[in-house]
Scaffold this active site. Structure first.
Site, PDB file in Angstrom:
ATOM      1  N   LYS A 230       0.852  -1.189   0.000  1.00 26.08           N
ATOM      2  CA  LYS A 230       0.000   0.000   0.000  1.00 26.08           C
ATOM      3  C   LYS A 230       0.896   1.251   0.000  1.00 26.08           C
ATOM      4  O   LYS A 230       2.042   1.217   0.457  1.00 26.08           O
ATOM      5  CB  LYS A 230      -0.925   0.017   1.229  1.00 26.08           C
ATOM      6  CG  LYS A 230      -0.254   0.399   2.550  1.00 26.08           C
ATOM      7  CD  LYS A 230      -0.563   1.803   2.989  1.00 26.08           C
ATOM      8  CE  LYS A 230       0.268   2.396   4.086  1.00 26.08           C
ATOM      9  NZ  LYS A 230       1.272   1.750   4.786  1.00 26.08           N
TER      10      LYS A 230
ATOM     11  N   GLU B 105      -1.718  -8.982  11.766  1.00 25.58           N
ATOM     12  CA  GLU B 105      -1.139  -7.643  11.886  1.00 25.58           C
ATOM     13  C   GLU B 105      -1.084  -7.203  13.343  1.00 25.58           C
ATOM     14  O   GLU B 105      -0.138  -6.524  13.773  1.00 25.58           O
ATOM     15  CB  GLU B 105      -1.975  -6.635  11.076  1.00 25.58           C
ATOM     16  CG  GLU B 105      -1.648  -6.628   9.599  1.00 25.58           C
ATOM     17  CD  GLU B 105      -0.369  -5.853   9.306  1.00 25.58           C
ATOM     18  OE1 GLU B 105       0.701  -6.498   9.295  1.00 25.58           O
ATOM     19  OE2 GLU B 105      -0.454  -4.624   9.111  1.00 25.58           O
TER      20      GLU B 105
ATOM     21  N   SER C 271       8.859 -11.122  -1.727  1.00 29.72           N
ATOM     22  CA  SER C 271       8.145  -9.849  -1.841  1.00 29.72           C
ATOM     23  C   SER C 271       8.945  -8.837  -2.635  1.00 29.72           C
ATOM     24  O   SER C 271      10.168  -8.781  -2.536  1.00 29.72           O
ATOM     25  CB  SER C 271       7.849  -9.282  -0.450  1.00 29.72           C
ATOM     26  OG  SER C 271       7.075  -8.108  -0.575  1.00 29.72           O
TER      27      SER C 271
ATOM     28  N   SER D 106       4.463  -3.840   3.820  1.00 32.79           N
ATOM     29  CA  SER D 106       4.985  -5.172   3.518  1.00 32.79           C
ATOM     30  C   SER D 106       4.457  -6.211   4.503  1.00 32.79           C
ATOM     31  O   SER D 106       4.154  -7.335   4.118  1.00 32.79           O
ATOM     32  CB  SER D 106       6.520  -5.163   3.502  1.00 32.79           C
ATOM     33  OG  SER D 106       7.034  -4.841   4.773  1.00 32.79           O
ATOM     34  N   SER D 107       4.311  -5.857   5.781  1.00 33.19           N
ATOM     35  CA  SER D 107       3.840  -6.854   6.748  1.00 33.19           C
ATOM     36  C   SER D 107       2.370  -7.183   6.510  1.00 33.19           C
ATOM     37  O   SER D 107       1.962  -8.335   6.641  1.00 33.19           O
ATOM     38  CB  SER D 107       4.068  -6.381   8.189  1.00 33.19           C
ATOM     39  OG  SER D 107       3.084  -5.455   8.585  1.00 33.19           O
TER      40      SER D 107
ATOM     41  N   ASP E 142      -3.862  -1.010   6.308  1.00 31.57           N
ATOM     42  CA  ASP E 142      -2.881  -1.689   5.452  1.00 31.57           C
ATOM     43  C   ASP E 142      -3.389  -3.047   4.998  1.00 31.57           C
ATOM     44  O   ASP E 142      -3.333  -3.385   3.806  1.00 31.57           O
ATOM     45  CB  ASP E 142      -1.549  -1.876   6.200  1.00 31.57           C
ATOM     46  CG  ASP E 142      -0.750  -0.592   6.316  1.00 31.57           C
ATOM     47  OD1 ASP E 142      -1.323   0.490   6.108  1.00 31.57           O
ATOM     48  OD2 ASP E 142       0.457  -0.679   6.631  1.00 31.57           O
TER      49      ASP E 142
ATOM     50  N   GLY F  21       9.957  -2.165   5.953  1.00 32.77           N
ATOM     51  CA  GLY F  21      10.183  -0.988   6.799  1.00 32.77           C
ATOM     52  C   GLY F  21      10.178   0.325   6.042  1.00 32.77           C
ATOM     53  O   GLY F  21      10.694   1.334   6.520  1.00 32.77           O
ATOM     54  N   ALA F  22       9.613   0.324   4.821  1.00 29.52           N
ATOM     55  CA  ALA F  22       9.604   1.538   4.008  1.00 29.52           C
ATOM     56  C   ALA F  22       8.226   2.183   3.975  1.00 29.52           C
ATOM     57  O   ALA F  22       7.961   3.063   3.180  1.00 29.52           O
ATOM     58  CB  ALA F  22      10.076   1.223   2.589  1.00 29.52           C
ATOM     59  N   GLY F  23       7.328   1.718   4.871  1.00 28.66           N
ATOM     60  CA  GLY F  23       5.992   2.315   4.924  1.00 28.66           C
ATOM     61  C   GLY F  23       5.101   1.866   3.781  1.00 28.66           C
ATOM     62  O   GLY F  23       4.115   2.523   3.460  1.00 28.66           O
TER      63      GLY F  23
END
Lengths: 404, 404
Positions: free
Chosen positions: A14, A190, A136, A146-147, A201, A141-143
């Site tokens: 996202k 999540e 992936s 991914s999680s 997300d 950790g780039a906003g």
């Protein structure tokens, strides 16, 4: 899983299109699915073993399903409902099961996996086992969610392998209910990973498209949202989201007469985006006007984030390079480095995009030509004769495109 | 003019510190005097001839004072009051007197000069004549109040040569009244030049310091304003002020829910600046906190102007270069090129300033190390034996510093 023992699942990341930071202060934000996806391959086995290969976080493990701490949850597993909470007792048992892990990302991925298996598997009734492999395209950790993307593909794969939903859930008459089920389990995963996520997300990763989001009021589908071409550029400049959020809060406290109206202006940007797509859907706005408006809103929103103090020279460099080629960019997410999005109008030719990407690459940035607002989670049966278990991420995407 | 036949006069330019563009939409702006000044040398003669050398606009002319169209205004010249308006009949006569001029700047400068001479001279009673020479450090048409600075030095020189005010008006017990007189005549000259000026430029050039300004409500002194070090950078990128103002109006009309709060935020910036200096004056804020606050407000205001669509790559380049050295910059005036101001804190050393100026110079920009908020118009008698009439602007400033 009746038609095949092997399924490919993928779900988008996202991006926040508008309203980051302002959303912390009770203003609207707009999040949309990102064409960069997490891919999962799952293969059913009959050996009672579950195998997990998470190449992106460096996990390669397997466990007998019978070794899971079923006694800690058996009473709670009524019907198809997941266990309600990851209580302290269960958590301790799962940490023991995990054994050593190298970092937080590994721990979070394993705990979410365990949680979903314990919620969905029925190991005592059969000898079911499975192999899962994920890759992936989303930087961690780039906003970019991914999680959540991982949580969605994992929940979907386990829901399929344990026969809660069909592989073709997305095209089924009951698709709405299936998507809700996927999203509900992904949100639980999540929560295991993040503690108190907003849920936007995983909703974007599950449903695709775009969502408007208001803190405390939840999110809703942005009606009429159309998939758009986009460059995503990762500056790879590390930053602390918490420090950036705190910096905005300090600036707001020091200059309320300045910052409060800026947040109101950002709210206006998000609502304007929402209304623009409604107008498109209603036929009162054409696609050309819409994209022009989005470009202007992207430009304005970035400048307002700059005024909040969360830009960075690397982000201004991206704006300079893309601006030189007539393209509008903004930071996305926390800022202070991180990622930027650049809107690509239909009439922009590939040569221009290639030139811009090369210039961004020369600055040391990772640049992806992708889209926003595309489909959510999808699954496809694949031929069991092909040995796909440990293929590269590129192979996996190629395969998926062949089948989807 | 009793002590000397030769007087040097100088007056500052102006910069808008905060609130440009927003001021068009009924928001506060802050303007301050700029250390770059216009210098005027005037020498009394007894030959009835007036000579005008305006090197910066290429005027070198002389006329017998008796050739001025006195019959067109004699009836109106009651007491010390200026002629009320430049009516069409008088204007026609003065254009005839001017003869050929090469461009608008020459025409405006000559008409303002004629207007002031006709308002102040008493040619029929004596054989008074004078020579005037001006040189300015202010680039013309860069939004730095060069015409107001010219109007102020011209009005002051003529008020002195025709004995309305003393040379030492600024240190006189009646200084307030003398400054008001200078400002009144300078405003009349500005009306001749601009048609409908706000009056803030000539007020800043006359009084110095800083003014807050609200459209329709006029301007008032910003109490407690302290002179600050400043870099002024002229990108020399040409732009149309009218087109930029119209662009903001269009954006406001298209996105009222976004642009209106941005204008409110800019209003907050200007008021915050005003209050910061009041707090300094009241002792509730120290100089270090003040300059930090000004830097933050400069940064925020620029970003908000960027959001209004009036920045330019050249201005972002200035922000990038100065920002790399810890200095805050914003565009000043119309934007779209034009000039930028950079605040220089006390502790910034000259080596840093030199480095930054060299980098800005490499980009092709003109960069001036100067100040804001310094004194307004000043005059000084000089030794008539020195031949100063046609000296260079550098000589003139050196001389003024020697005498002031």
């Amino acid at each position: 899983m009746t038609a095949s023992n092997s399924v490919l699942v993928s779900a988008p990341g996202k991006v926040i299109l508008f309203g980051e930071h302002a959303v912390v202060h009770q203003k609207y934000a707009v999040a949309a699915s990102l064409g960069l996806r997490t891919h999962l391959y799952i293969e059913r086995t009959q050996d009672g073993i579950c195998t997990l290969e998470l190449s992106d976080v460096g996990v390669s493990r397997h466990w007998p399903l019978s070794s899971f701490p079923w006694d800690a949850v058996r009473d709670e597993k009524e019907g198809d409902h997941p266990i309600k909470d990851m209580d302290a007792g269960l958590k301790t048992r799962l940490v023991e099961l995990a054994g050593d892990f190298a970092n937080d990302a590994q721990e979070q991925a394993l705990m979410a996996f365990f949680y979903l298996v314990m919620s969905l598997a029925t190991p005592l009734k059969e000898r079911t086992g499975f192999k899962i492999s994920t890759r992936s395209f989303l930087p961690v950790g780039a906003g970019l969610g991914s999680s959540a993307s991982y949580s969605v593909v994992l929940a979907t794969a386990l829901l399929i392998v344990f026969d809660y939903i069909p592989v073709d859930f997305a095209s089924s008459a009951n698709s709405a209910s299936y998507f809700e089920t996927i999203n509900r389990y992904a949100f639980k995963a999540e929560q295991v990973i993040h503690g108190n996520p907003s849920g936007v997300d995983n909703a974007v990763a599950a449903f695709g498209g775009a969502k408007t989001f208001l803190k405390g009021k939840g999110f809703s589908t942005l009606e009429g949202f159309q998939s758009l071409r986009l460059l995503l550029t990762n500056t790879k400049v590390p930053r602390s989201t918490n420090a950036l959020v705190a910096g905005v809060a300090r600036r707001k406290e020091k200059y309320p007469e300045v910052i409060d109206p800026i947040l109101t202006a950002i709210d206006g940007v998000s609502l304007r985006c929402k209304n623009a797509f409604l107008d498109l859907q209603n036929g009162t706005k054409d696609a050309t006007s819409l994209i022009t408006e989005l470009e202007e809103l992207v430009d304005i929103n970035h400048c307002l984030l700059y005024a909040l103090g969360v830009s960075h020279p690397s982000l201004e460099k991206i704006r300079s390079i893309t601006g030189d080629h007539g393209l509008a960019s903004k930071l996305t997410g926390a800022g202070g480095g991180g990622c930027a999005v650049t809107v690509i109008r239909d009439e922009v030719d590939q040569a221009t995009i290639d030139t811009v990407m090369a210039l961004l690459g020369k600055e040391g940035f990772d640049c992806y030509q992708t889209s926003v607002g595309g489909p959510g989670v999808r699954a496809v049966n694949i031929d069991a004769n092909e040995d796909l278990a440990w293929m590269s991420r590129v192979d996996m995407e190629t395969l998926e495109q062949k089948f989807l």
